[in-house]
Write a protein that holds these residues in place. Structure first.
Motif, mmCIF file in Angstrom:
data_model
loop_
_atom_site.group_PDB
_atom_site.id
_atom_site.type_symbol
_atom_site.label_atom_id
_atom_site.label_comp_id
_atom_site.label_asym_id
_atom_site.label_seq_id
_atom_site.Cartn_x
_atom_site.Cartn_y
_atom_site.Cartn_z
ATOM 1 N N ASP A 110 42.283 -35.637 -50.770
ATOM 2 C CA ASP A 110 43.619 -35.734 -50.136
ATOM 3 C C ASP A 110 44.457 -36.298 -50.387
ATOM 4 N N GLN A 111 44.602 -37.782 -50.239
ATOM 5 C CA GLN A 111 44.818 -39.059 -51.464
ATOM 6 C C GLN A 111 43.868 -40.141 -51.953
ATOM 7 N N PRO A 112 43.676 -39.154 -53.208
ATOM 8 C CA PRO A 112 43.408 -40.268 -54.602
ATOM 9 C C PRO A 112 44.029 -41.815 -54.830
ATOM 10 N N ASN A 113 43.762 -42.151 -55.225
ATOM 11 C CA ASN A 113 44.071 -44.738 -55.038
ATOM 12 C C ASN A 113 44.924 -43.813 -56.096
ATOM 13 N N GLN A 114 45.460 -45.244 -57.414
ATOM 14 C CA GLN A 114 46.499 -45.325 -58.571
ATOM 15 C C GLN A 114 45.274 -45.307 -59.382
ATOM 16 N N GLU A 115 44.363 -45.932 -59.250
ATOM 17 C CA GLU A 115 43.335 -45.976 -60.260
ATOM 18 C C GLU A 115 42.622 -44.094 -60.653
ATOM 19 N N ILE A 116 42.153 -43.636 -59.934
ATOM 20 C CA ILE A 116 41.446 -42.380 -59.560
ATOM 21 C C ILE A 116 42.762 -41.684 -60.650
ATOM 22 N N LEU A 117 43.952 -41.135 -60.085
ATOM 23 C CA LEU A 117 45.041 -40.931 -61.027
ATOM 24 C C LEU A 117 45.161 -41.403 -62.563
ATOM 25 N N GLN A 118 45.488 -42.270 -62.402
ATOM 26 C CA GLN A 118 45.470 -43.349 -63.838
ATOM 27 C C GLN A 118 44.405 -42.692 -64.998
ATOM 28 N N VAL A 119 43.250 -42.663 -64.498
ATOM 29 C CA VAL A 119 42.004 -41.822 -65.127
ATOM 30 C C VAL A 119 41.668 -40.499 -65.418
ATOM 31 N N TYR A 120 43.148 -39.632 -64.099
ATOM 32 C CA TYR A 120 43.364 -37.874 -64.330
ATOM 33 C C TYR A 120 44.233 -38.288 -65.659
ATOM 34 N N LEU A 121 45.434 -38.870 -66.045
ATOM 35 C CA LEU A 121 46.119 -38.297 -66.491
ATOM 36 C C LEU A 121 45.872 -38.578 -68.180
ATOM 37 N N THR A 122 44.305 -40.026 -68.195
ATOM 38 C CA THR A 122 44.288 -40.569 -68.998
ATOM 39 C C THR A 122 43.449 -39.673 -69.566
ATOM 40 N N THR A 123 41.974 -38.686 -68.752
ATOM 41 C CA THR A 123 41.823 -37.614 -69.283
ATOM 42 C C THR A 123 42.415 -36.399 -70.115
ATOM 43 N N TRP A 124 43.742 -36.314 -69.366
ATOM 44 C CA TRP A 124 44.733 -35.310 -69.398
ATOM 45 C C TRP A 124 44.759 -35.136 -71.383
ATOM 46 N N LEU A 125 45.252 -36.629 -71.453
ATOM 47 C CA LEU A 125 45.652 -36.540 -72.898
ATOM 48 C C LEU A 125 44.956 -37.567 -73.826
ATOM 49 N N ALA A 126 43.261 -37.407 -73.064
ATOM 50 C CA ALA A 126 42.370 -37.805 -74.595
ATOM 51 C C ALA A 126 42.251 -35.991 -75.127
ATOM 52 N N GLU A 127 41.710 -35.477 -74.142
ATOM 53 C CA GLU A 127 41.251 -33.510 -74.887
ATOM 54 C C GLU A 127 40.436 -34.404 -75.742
ATOM 55 N N VAL A 128 39.186 -34.224 -74.180
ATOM 56 C CA VAL A 128 38.044 -35.152 -74.659
ATOM 57 C C VAL A 128 36.765 -33.699 -75.335
ATOM 58 N N ASN A 129 37.728 -32.163 -75.490
ATOM 59 C CA ASN A 129 36.868 -31.830 -75.731
ATOM 60 C C ASN A 129 37.395 -31.038 -77.138
ATOM 61 N N ILE A 130 37.884 -31.644 -77.387
ATOM 62 C CA ILE A 130 38.777 -30.788 -78.966
ATOM 63 C C ILE A 130 38.675 -31.918 -79.788
ATOM 64 N N ASP A 131 37.800 -32.087 -81.236
ATOM 65 C CA ASP A 131 37.274 -32.468 -81.974
ATOM 66 C C ASP A 131 38.748 -32.391 -83.171
ATOM 67 N N THR A 132 39.868 -33.331 -83.050
ATOM 68 C CA THR A 132 40.928 -33.163 -83.450
ATOM 69 C C THR A 132 40.457 -33.371 -85.338
ATOM 70 N N HIS A 133 39.368 -33.761 -85.321
ATOM 71 C CA HIS A 133 39.194 -34.762 -86.630
ATOM 72 C C HIS A 133 37.947 -32.587 -87.912
ATOM 73 N N ARG A 134 37.497 -32.184 -85.773
ATOM 74 C CA ARG A 134 36.388 -31.043 -87.531
ATOM 75 C C ARG A 134 37.621 -30.238 -86.514
ATOM 76 N N VAL A 135 38.959 -30.047 -85.905
ATOM 77 C CA VAL A 135 39.988 -28.583 -86.267
ATOM 78 C C VAL A 135 40.281 -28.810 -87.578
ATOM 79 N N ASN A 136 40.851 -30.032 -87.754
ATOM 80 C CA ASN A 136 41.817 -30.059 -88.930
ATOM 81 C C ASN A 136 41.023 -30.027 -90.398
ATOM 82 N N GLU A 137 39.354 -29.647 -90.079
ATOM 83 C CA GLU A 137 37.865 -29.606 -90.569
ATOM 84 C C GLU A 137 38.359 -28.645 -91.651
ATOM 85 N N ILE A 138 38.386 -27.476 -90.571
ATOM 86 C CA ILE A 138 38.090 -25.979 -90.282
ATOM 87 C C ILE A 138 39.221 -25.613 -91.142
ATOM 88 N N PHE A 139 40.367 -26.162 -90.352
ATOM 89 C CA PHE A 139 41.663 -25.541 -91.158
ATOM 90 C C PHE A 139 41.810 -25.803 -92.997
#
Length: 314
Positions: A273-302
């Motif tokens: 209901d009311q996540p604190n500031q630290e939790i929300l920062q983790v959400y935003l960082t996780t969104w930015l990191a895109e942890v399931n997309i291996d950018t190096h491997r994607v570039n390698e495939i292309f």
């Protein structure tokens, strides 16, 4: 389908002398038809198959860029939503200085912040919907790598199609290389590996969207979401296309990380209901990191695909 298939083995591109034999071996291991079609038919099939693969991988590269754009927009709206939420949440305890003498200043500021949250929730959901559409397009592309004969083989006008009119036509040229080394099956394996990364990341982002949409200072809460809710009309149909919806449990598959055999238990996927500031920062960082997309491997495939086709598609 309730689970995603594991990643296919990597194809090395470290050096020209080493990579091509590996690609050749990979191609030969993926032959799906033991007997190739007649040489005369193969000569007609290969140019059509080459055109199809160039078109499909060009589209795949385009949708990758659309994903990047939609994901960036989503994080921007998520950040604005979090900022508005935190400002509203801490408004009662804020020192207002000379503004403290203005009547109703806190209430008016909170009302304005509430409207901002409503706007950014709508935009965040729209960005998520765009990402779902992109992944669905990628899935359809990965299933459109084959090139089938259209009409009877005895027809004087040879045409090709993206679907089979003959159960005996595998659409892969008997497993023969389409350009130099890779067969259609090898192209399919690479596309499946690529698409799986985006499917997993989309599912993780859905979890973040559910949490962020539930973030509100309003009491009682209105129109809040949980994991089993359909976030927009037709979402479950869209998630079914990219293998992210379970028909057995009648809800989206619980998110997991790449290279993990099991995902988050469904019962633990819930909102706060009311996540604190630290939790929300983790959400935003996780969104930015895109942890399931291996950018190096994607570039390698292309890079592998571009080298095989002698074109630049990334």
């Amino acid at each position: 389908m309730d689970t995603l298939e594991p990643h296919s083995p990597y194809i090395s591109t470290k050096s020209e002398s080493n990579s091509k034999p590996e690609i050749e071996n990979r191609s030969s291991s993926l032959v799906s038809s033991p007997v190739p079609p007649p040489a005369s038919m193969l000569r007609l099939w290969r140019p059509a198959a080459q055109r199809n693969l160039r078109n499909q991988w060009s589209k795949m590269a385009s949708y990758r860029q659309q994903w990047i754009s939609a994901s960036s927009n989503g994080r921007s709206h998520a950040t604005s939503l979090v900022n508005s939420y935190l400002s509203q949440r801490y408004m009662p305890s804020m020192e207002l200085g000379v503004l403290s003498d203005m009547p109703e200043i806190r209430n008016k500021a909170c009302f304005k912040l509430c409207k901002q949250q409503e706007h950014h929730r709508s935009k965040l959901l729209s960005s998520y919907k765009d990402m779902v559409a992109v992944v669905n397009y990628m899935v359809n592309i990965s299933r459109s790598m084959r090139c089938f004969l259209k009409g009877p083989s005895s027809s004087p006008l040879v045409q090709f199609s993206s679907y089979s009119e003959d159960v005996n036509d595998t659409g892969d040229g008997g497993g023969m290389p389409v350009f130099v080394f890779l067969s259609v099956a090898a192209f399919e394996k690479l596309s499946e590996e690529l698409v799986q990364m985006f499917e997993l990341e989309l599912n993780l982002k859905r979890l973040l969207v559910v949490e962020l949409l539930a973030t509100t200072c309003e009491t009682p809460q209105v129109n809040r979401f949980c994991w089993s809710d359909e976030l927009y009309p037709g979402e479950f149909d869209d998630l079914s296309i990219c293998n992210l919806y379970s028909k057995e449990t009648c809800e989206p598959i619980a998110p997991r990380l790449s290279n993990c055999n099991s995902g988050m238990p469904a019962r633990s996927v819930q909102y706060h209901d009311q996540p604190n500031q630290e939790i929300l920062q983790v959400y935003l960082t996780t969104w930015l990191a895109e942890v399931n997309i291996d950018t190096h491997r994607v570039n390698e495939i292309f890079a592998i695909i571009g080298e095989e086709m002698h074109v630049s598609i990334s």
